[in-house]
Design a protein around this motif. Structure first.
Motif, PDB file in Angstrom:
ATOM      1  N   SER A 327       3.001  -1.051   1.133  1.00 14.71           N
ATOM      2  CA  SER A 327       2.362  -2.827   1.307  1.00 14.71           C
ATOM      3  C   SER A 327       1.670  -2.856   2.765  1.00 14.71           C
ATOM      4  CB  SER A 327       3.792  -3.541   1.294  1.00 14.71           C
ATOM      5  OG  SER A 327       4.563  -3.331   2.098  1.00 14.71           O
ATOM      6  N   VAL A 328       1.983  -2.190   3.767  1.00 15.96           N
ATOM      7  CA  VAL A 328       1.491  -2.210   5.052  1.00 15.96           C
ATOM      8  C   VAL A 328       0.147  -1.580   4.668  1.00 15.96           C
ATOM      9  CG1 VAL A 328       1.465  -1.519   7.376  1.00 15.96           C
ATOM     10  CG2 VAL A 328       3.537  -1.924   6.249  1.00 15.96           C
ATOM     11  N   TYR A 329      -0.135  -0.267   4.123  1.00 18.58           N
ATOM     12  CA  TYR A 329      -1.200   0.391   3.960  1.00 18.58           C
ATOM     13  C   TYR A 329      -2.025  -0.560   3.189  1.00 18.58           C
ATOM     14  CZ  TYR A 329      -0.024   5.153   5.427  1.00 18.58           C
ATOM     15  OH  TYR A 329       0.509   6.012   6.221  1.00 18.58           O
ATOM     16  N   GLY A 330      -1.816  -1.247   2.076  1.00 23.53           N
ATOM     17  CA  GLY A 330      -2.390  -2.096   1.203  1.00 23.53           C
ATOM     18  C   GLY A 330      -2.987  -3.306   2.148  1.00 23.53           C
ATOM     19  N   ALA A 331      -2.170  -3.821   3.104  1.00 24.86           N
ATOM     20  CA  ALA A 331      -2.623  -4.740   3.995  1.00 24.86           C
ATOM     21  C   ALA A 331      -3.812  -4.193   4.794  1.00 24.86           C
ATOM     22  CB  ALA A 331      -1.410  -5.299   4.777  1.00 24.86           C
ATOM     23  N   ILE A 332      -3.623  -3.029   5.575  1.00 24.48           N
ATOM     24  CA  ILE A 332      -4.606  -2.555   6.334  1.00 24.48           C
ATOM     25  C   ILE A 332      -5.905  -2.446   5.598  1.00 24.48           C
ATOM     26  CG2 ILE A 332      -5.456  -0.427   7.563  1.00 24.48           C
ATOM     27  CD1 ILE A 332      -2.502  -0.298   8.401  1.00 24.48           C
ATOM     28  N   GLY A 333      -5.808  -1.972   4.236  1.00 23.43           N
ATOM     29  CA  GLY A 333      -6.855  -1.847   3.487  1.00 23.43           C
ATOM     30  C   GLY A 333      -7.781  -3.035   3.214  1.00 23.43           C
ATOM     31  N   SER A 334      -7.056  -4.183   3.035  1.00 22.59           N
ATOM     32  CA  SER A 334      -7.641  -5.439   2.551  1.00 22.59           C
ATOM     33  C   SER A 334      -8.312  -5.960   4.053  1.00 22.59           C
ATOM     34  CB  SER A 334      -6.776  -6.563   2.307  1.00 22.59           C
ATOM     35  OG  SER A 334      -5.601  -6.697   3.573  1.00 22.59           O
ATOM     36  N   ALA A 335      -8.021  -5.474   5.251  1.00 19.96           N
ATOM     37  CA  ALA A 335      -8.520  -6.040   6.606  1.00 19.96           C
ATOM     38  C   ALA A 335      -9.662  -5.334   7.010  1.00 19.96           C
ATOM     39  CB  ALA A 335      -7.533  -6.012   7.524  1.00 19.96           C
ATOM     40  N   VAL A 336     -10.230  -4.142   6.524  1.00 23.26           N
ATOM     41  CA  VAL A 336     -11.208  -3.495   7.093  1.00 23.26           C
ATOM     42  C   VAL A 336     -12.433  -3.224   5.814  1.00 23.26           C
ATOM     43  CG1 VAL A 336      -9.681  -2.234   8.618  1.00 23.26           C
ATOM     44  CG2 VAL A 336      -9.961  -1.325   6.254  1.00 23.26           C
ATOM     45  N   ASP A 337     -13.481  -2.828   6.400  1.00 25.17           N
ATOM     46  CA  ASP A 337     -14.502  -2.633   5.219  1.00 25.17           C
ATOM     47  C   ASP A 337     -14.806  -1.139   4.915  1.00 25.17           C
ATOM     48  OD1 ASP A 337     -14.931  -5.368   5.058  1.00 25.17           O
ATOM     49  OD2 ASP A 337     -16.390  -5.280   6.642  1.00 25.17           O
ATOM     50  N   ASN A 338     -14.386  -0.334   5.767  1.00 23.70           N
ATOM     51  CA  ASN A 338     -14.359   1.246   5.496  1.00 23.70           C
ATOM     52  C   ASN A 338     -13.146   1.885   6.116  1.00 23.70           C
ATOM     53  OD1 ASN A 338     -15.306   1.922   8.138  1.00 23.70           O
ATOM     54  ND2 ASN A 338     -16.874   0.498   7.704  1.00 23.70           N
ATOM     55  N   GLU A 339     -12.926   3.261   5.654  1.00 28.17           N
ATOM     56  CA  GLU A 339     -11.917   3.914   6.175  1.00 28.17           C
ATOM     57  C   GLU A 339     -11.688   4.270   7.620  1.00 28.17           C
ATOM     58  OE1 GLU A 339      -9.478   7.918   4.454  1.00 28.17           O
ATOM     59  OE2 GLU A 339     -11.170   7.073   3.312  1.00 28.17           O
TER      60      GLU A 339
END
Length: 445
Positions: A327-339
């Protein structure tokens, strides 16, 4: 719930149908088994016989060096310069000089070589000289070698765990340590690996603007949970296939390897030993259990472990540990535009995971370690470190406390991640800071 299942099904099928999934799933076990097969073949077939010249100035080691398939010995009565010239002319590979005072100064042995000497050959030369010096000194002291051999005994013990109720249960420390170490490694690798897949999946959909279409039909929380559960099922499928295929390929490849070379190498090694060493080994074999007996004893003692409890707890801690961090990884992925932009957020996540991993490995076998105890209770590290303690036995109240805190923390983390996800998934072109992400938690709607 219906929408979550639909997203879960989509995430699972989309990934499972990709060619890259099956290529990696099938290729990885082949590479692993092929690597070990090639390594094994190279060990037994790449080494050529080396020629070792012995200059025995003491005269005490005549005929003590026996030839083998890997080493051929020759005795020279030449000056050192002449022997080294033979080395330079590649008439010999190694020159070993045994000085006259070798009995008084064992460190005076010199080995000359033009291209380096392997540890096995160096150790072989040293052991032959060492054994002969020992025998000479024992004979001068009037000590019978047989007395020393009879005094060389093997001591083994059995660990018995006594419960508070007085119940006694035999425990194999080695089996518990091995099982704890394996489960720690598996837990760490699966939680991190599957969590990163969730993050990359969210970033990919956000970058392609697919998320704008999906979000009009389902709630952000449903989308996040469906993705987390779907990716988790994909990872579990791949992980299960890797284990199955690796085991099958390793079994097949090991049966095709030249097993007679192993037997031949063992026989050759035995033939090179002095007779007294052969007798000593034979005595130890009769006094100690055979390899098959040791394996059977290990398996028997391993059965004393509460395997159903360990498996059940592994599944529980994996499920909630994965949900917690995915869930934390998913939240991080939603907050940024690229890896690339995820790097500033990854360290706070990896720190507790790495801490739990290192604590679990370094304290494996230390059931009463205080650091391991507290790490198995704290939700951030409990999914990993508790697995290191379980094979040694854990008090029921400790297990219940750890599980309860993990469940409560997972629910709270999923709730917080959903708050970040619902805002971040529609944010483009801006790299948010921790302060800004904190504000997202209080947005209404």
């Amino acid at each position: 719930m219906k929408n979550i299942l639909l997203i879960l099904r989509r995430e699972y099928l989309v990934r499972i149908k990709k060619k890259s999934f099956w290529v990696m799933t099938l290729l990885m076990p082949i590479l692993i088994s092929g690597f070990y097969a090639l390594l094994f073949w190279g060990v037994f077939n790449s080494q050529e016989q080396q020629k070792v010249s012995i200059i025995d100035e003491s005269g005490a080691f005549t005929q003590k060096f026996k030839n083998s398939e890997k080493v051929k010995f020759e005795y020279l009565k030449l000056p050192l310069d002449s022997a080294i010239s033979r080395l330079n002319q590649k008439q010999t590979d190694i020159v070993a000089v045994i000085p006259q005072n070798i009995m008084d100064d064992p460190s005076s042995l010199r080995i000359y070589t033009g291209k380096g000497v392997g540890f096995e050959i160096q150790n072989k030369i040293e052991n032959i000289i060492q054994n002969e010096i020992r025998n000479v000194k024992l004979a001068k002291a009037g000590i019978d070698q047989k007395i020393l051999e009879e005094a060389d005994v093997n001591v083994s013990s059995k660990v018995v765990v006594v419960s508070k109720e007085g119940e006694q249960k035999e425990q194999n420390t080695l089996a518990s340590t091995i099982l704890g170490t394996i489960t720690v490694i598996l837990m760490f690798s699966t939680v991190v690996g599957f969590g990163v897949q969730v993050m990359r999946g969210v970033i990919e959909e956000k970058t392609n603007r697919i998320i704008e279409v999906i979000i009009s039909s389902v709630k952000p929380f449903q989308l996040m949970m469906g993705k987390i559960l779907g990716v988790g099922m994909v990872g579990l499928t791949q992980f299960a296939l890797w284990i199955t295929l690796t085991f099958a390929l390793t079994t097949v490849s090991s049966s095709l390897l030249p097993a007679n070379q192993i037997k031949k190498a063992a026989q050759q090694q035995m033939s090179e030993m002095p007779q007294k060493d052969k007798d000593k080994i034979a005595k130890k074999v009769t006094e100690t259990p055979s390899d098959a007996g040791k394996v059977m004893g290990f398996l028997k003692s391993a059965k004393s472990l509460n395997i159903p409890l360990i498996i059940g707890c592994f599944l529980f801690y994996f499920l909630f540990g994965y949900l917690f961090y995915a869930s934390v990884y998913g939240a991080i992925g939603s907050a940024v535009d690229n890896e690339t932009d995820t790097q500033q957020f990854m360290f706070p996540i990896m720190l507790p995971l790495l801490a739990g991993y290192l604590i679990g490995l370094m304290t494996a076998g230390q059931a009463d370690n205080k650091l391991l105890f507290w790490a198995s209770i704290i939700p951030f590290t409990a999914p990993i470190t508790m697995m290191a303690r379980l094979p040694f036995g854990v008090e029921p109240w400790e297990l219940i406390l750890s599980m309860t805190l993990l469940v409560i923390s997972t629910i709270g983390m999923v709730w917080l991640a959903a708050k970040i996800y619902r805002v971040g998934i529609l944010m483009y072109g801006k790299k948010p800071s921790f302060k800004e992400i904190g504000k997202w938690l209080f947005y209404k709607g």
